[in-house]
Design an enzyme around this catalytic site. Sequence first.
Site, PDB file in Angstrom:
ATOM      1  N   ASP A   1       0.713  -1.088  -0.181  1.00 40.93           N
ATOM      2  CA  ASP A   1      -0.067   0.032  -0.103  1.00 40.93           C
ATOM      3  C   ASP A   1       0.900   1.179  -0.057  1.00 40.93           C
ATOM      4  OD1 ASP A   1      -1.966  -1.655   0.267  1.00 40.93           O
ATOM      5  OD2 ASP A   1      -3.138  -0.722   2.023  1.00 40.93           O
TER       6      ASP A   1
ATOM      7  N   HIS B   1      -5.883   3.334  -4.281  1.00 43.14           N
ATOM      8  CA  HIS B   1      -5.855   3.541  -2.704  1.00 43.14           C
ATOM      9  C   HIS B   1      -5.952   5.025  -2.360  1.00 43.14           C
ATOM     10  CE1 HIS B   1      -4.970   2.078   0.987  1.00 43.14           C
ATOM     11  NE2 HIS B   1      -3.761   2.578   1.253  1.00 43.14           N
TER      12      HIS B   1
ATOM     13  N   HIS C   1      -4.852   9.737   0.402  1.00 43.57           N
ATOM     14  CA  HIS C   1      -4.755   8.552   1.665  1.00 43.57           C
ATOM     15  C   HIS C   1      -5.746   9.174   2.787  1.00 43.57           C
ATOM     16  CE1 HIS C   1      -3.390   5.662   4.453  1.00 43.57           C
ATOM     17  NE2 HIS C   1      -3.125   4.878   3.407  1.00 43.57           N
TER      18      HIS C   1
ATOM     19  N   HIS D   1       3.610  -2.514   3.151  1.00 45.98           N
ATOM     20  CA  HIS D   1       3.679  -0.992   2.719  1.00 45.98           C
ATOM     21  C   HIS D   1       5.026  -0.668   1.898  1.00 45.98           C
ATOM     22  CE1 HIS D   1       0.698  -1.021   5.869  1.00 45.98           C
ATOM     23  NE2 HIS D   1      -0.205   0.204   5.268  1.00 45.98           N
TER      24      HIS D   1
END
Length: 280
Positions: free
Chosen positions: A101, A152, A156, A246
Amino acid sequence: MQKDQLFTRRRMLFAGAAALGAAGTAGVLLAGGAEETAGTAAAPAPAHGPQARQTPKSSAFRLQPLTGDGPPRAAPRKLKVRKEPILRISGRGRHMMLTFDDGPDPDYTPHILDTLAKYDVPAMFFLCGECVVDNKELVARMAEEGHAVGNHTWTHPLLTALNRREIRDEMESTSDVIEDCYGERPQWFRAPYGAWNRAAFQLGAEMGMEPMAWTVDTTDWMEPGTDTIIDRVESGAAPGVVVLSHDAGGDRSQTVHAIREWLPHLLESGYHMTVPRRRA
C-alpha cells in the site's frame, strides 16, 4: 503537503482508524486467482487529483481522449455492491497474495520490485494518486512485470470523514492517473486505514472496482523491526491469505529487508503467490 507532514498525518489517523477498519471487516472469499477461475513541442500534461476535478478545465479534460488520436476512456463495468471487503483468495493449493500500500515510492518500491522479479512473483500494489504522478515509470514497470494495481485514493484520507462527492473525487482521480501510465483502469480498491463505509462500497462498484482488505497485517507501518515483520508473515502464512505490507508512507527499509528473507522461505515451503485475473 510535504512528505514528512503526510507521514505524520497518516500515523495519527491510523491509530483510531485501524480499529474501525478491523471491526468492519469480515471474511468474503475472492473467486479467482492467477491459476484459478477465482499491465513541434508536446502539450502540457493535464492536471490530476481531487482539486483538479472541481474545475471546469479538469471536467473538460475528462471528456477528452487520452491522446489526440486515442479513444475516450471506456466506461467501467458496474459490479454488485458488497457490504464487506474481500479478505481472502479462493482456490486449490497453497496460494497467497502479497499486497503493498501507499506507493509508489522511488526509495523503496524499486527494491521490492527487484525482489519480486528475482523470484518471478506477482503482487498487487494499491497506489495513491499523488504518488503515481511523480513516479509513473514505476507504475509502467508494474504493468510490464505482471503485477496488479489497485486504487488507494489520491491523498490517503480517512474516508469516513469525507462526504460522498469528496470520496468520488479521491477514487476517480486515482483511477484516471493509473490508467494513464498502467494502461488499464484498476479493478480493485482498498480503503485507507481499512476504514470502509457505505459510500466507498457503492462508488467502488460503480467504478468497476472490488473492495479488497487483507488477512495478515505485517504492521510494517509501525516499523517494528525486520525480524518482527518476517515472523508475522511466516506465522500467518496459510492457503488463501492476503498479506498487507507498505512500500511508501514512511521509512520502509525494514519491509525491503524483510521480504528478501520471508519470500524465498515461503516459496521453499510450497506456497505460490498469485494475483486476481483481470475481468474482460
